[in-house]
Design an enzyme around this catalytic site. Sequence first.
Site, PDB file in Angstrom:
ATOM      1  N   ASP A  95       1.498  -2.236 -11.969  1.00 38.11           N
ATOM      2  CA  ASP A  95       0.788  -3.449 -11.677  1.00 38.11           C
ATOM      3  C   ASP A  95      -0.059  -3.990 -13.010  1.00 38.11           C
ATOM      4  OD1 ASP A  95       1.099  -3.560  -8.832  1.00 38.11           O
ATOM      5  OD2 ASP A  95      -0.026  -1.705  -8.718  1.00 38.11           O
ATOM      6  N   CYS A 143       2.181   1.044 -15.338  1.00 39.38           N
ATOM      7  CA  CYS A 143       1.902   1.971 -14.449  1.00 39.38           C
ATOM      8  C   CYS A 143       2.123   1.062 -13.124  1.00 39.38           C
ATOM      9  CB  CYS A 143       0.331   1.986 -14.433  1.00 39.38           C
ATOM     10  SG  CYS A 143      -0.111   2.913 -16.000  1.00 39.38           S
ATOM     11  N   CYS A 193       3.241  -5.706  -6.397  1.00 38.02           N
ATOM     12  CA  CYS A 193       3.453  -5.783  -5.393  1.00 38.02           C
ATOM     13  C   CYS A 193       3.029  -7.080  -4.477  1.00 38.02           C
ATOM     14  CB  CYS A 193       3.430  -4.525  -4.552  1.00 38.02           C
ATOM     15  SG  CYS A 193       1.614  -4.264  -4.431  1.00 38.02           S
ATOM     16  N   CYS A 236      -5.137  -2.735  -5.574  1.00 41.45           N
ATOM     17  CA  CYS A 236      -4.758  -4.144  -5.725  1.00 41.45           C
ATOM     18  C   CYS A 236      -6.202  -4.956  -5.795  1.00 41.45           C
ATOM     19  CB  CYS A 236      -3.669  -4.725  -4.912  1.00 41.45           C
ATOM     20  SG  CYS A 236      -2.110  -4.078  -5.018  1.00 41.45           S
TER      21      CYS A 236
END
Length: 301
Positions: free
Chosen positions: A43, A41, A68, A112
Amino acid sequence: MWDYTDKVLEFFYNPKNQGVLEDKGEAGVKLAVGEVGSIACGDALRLHIKVDEETNKILDARFQTFGCTSAIASSEALVELVKGKTLDEALNISNKDIAEYLGGLPQEKMHCSVMGQEALEAAISNYKGIPIAAHDEDDEGAIICTCFGITEPKIQRIVKENKLTTAEEVTNFIKAGGGCGTCLATIDDIIIENQRNSTFTSETKSNNGNSNTSVQVSDKPLTPVQKIALIQKVLDEEVRPILIADGGDVELYDVEGDSVRVMLQGACGSCSSSLATLKNAIEAKLKERISNNITVESVNS
């Protein structure tokens, strides 16, 4: 290119807490790991914590992150935030705390910080040897986003905790709707329902406190689509059943700003007291449930 803060870039380029914690057999110390996300997916985060078994204090933490710039920076921020805290104190850390510690994250990267919060909860639950208790209800509901396997309860929780008002914000926080996009309309419905429930809760508190302050649906104004959907919902669920019982009905005709136009039908359309119905039964209810600025007028069918 994303507009990252200096702290995000610093944590990305120079992370100090990346890696693993090895079990060295220290007395009175226990290690635990929490994992969230998946490489498929985009992350994934594995959080390692070292806990003093007597004080329940987090002595050290490390992270392994595939993702990222924001994912790595959020992981580094999380570790910095949890060190030295007790488990109960750490559980109070929210994704908003992580984002604020970084000086902010682009809206498109807020997922995140959510990933960091969930990894922490997973690690603490694993330390205690119990299933994840904080949000296990997230897995017990209909899957709304099939692309990322995200359920309705999880969307409801994220919307409520972060006061989200658009499907785009939901996508930014947990990726739901970021794949094929077929679930975006359903996400909008969940947001509207949350806003409506928030209105009722605020109204109850206001009434209990004898306050005449008008109720605000959320911190942000409704989008035109959300407002129309909420007006339709109130009409269908709270106004029409009463009118139908008396042989009448009402149909939403148009919404422009706070001006709502409806068509009175059946007995309501020919009744001499139709103006009273318009103002007392319809306009008053919409003012009560959505906005004190709403005005309602009828149009001929």
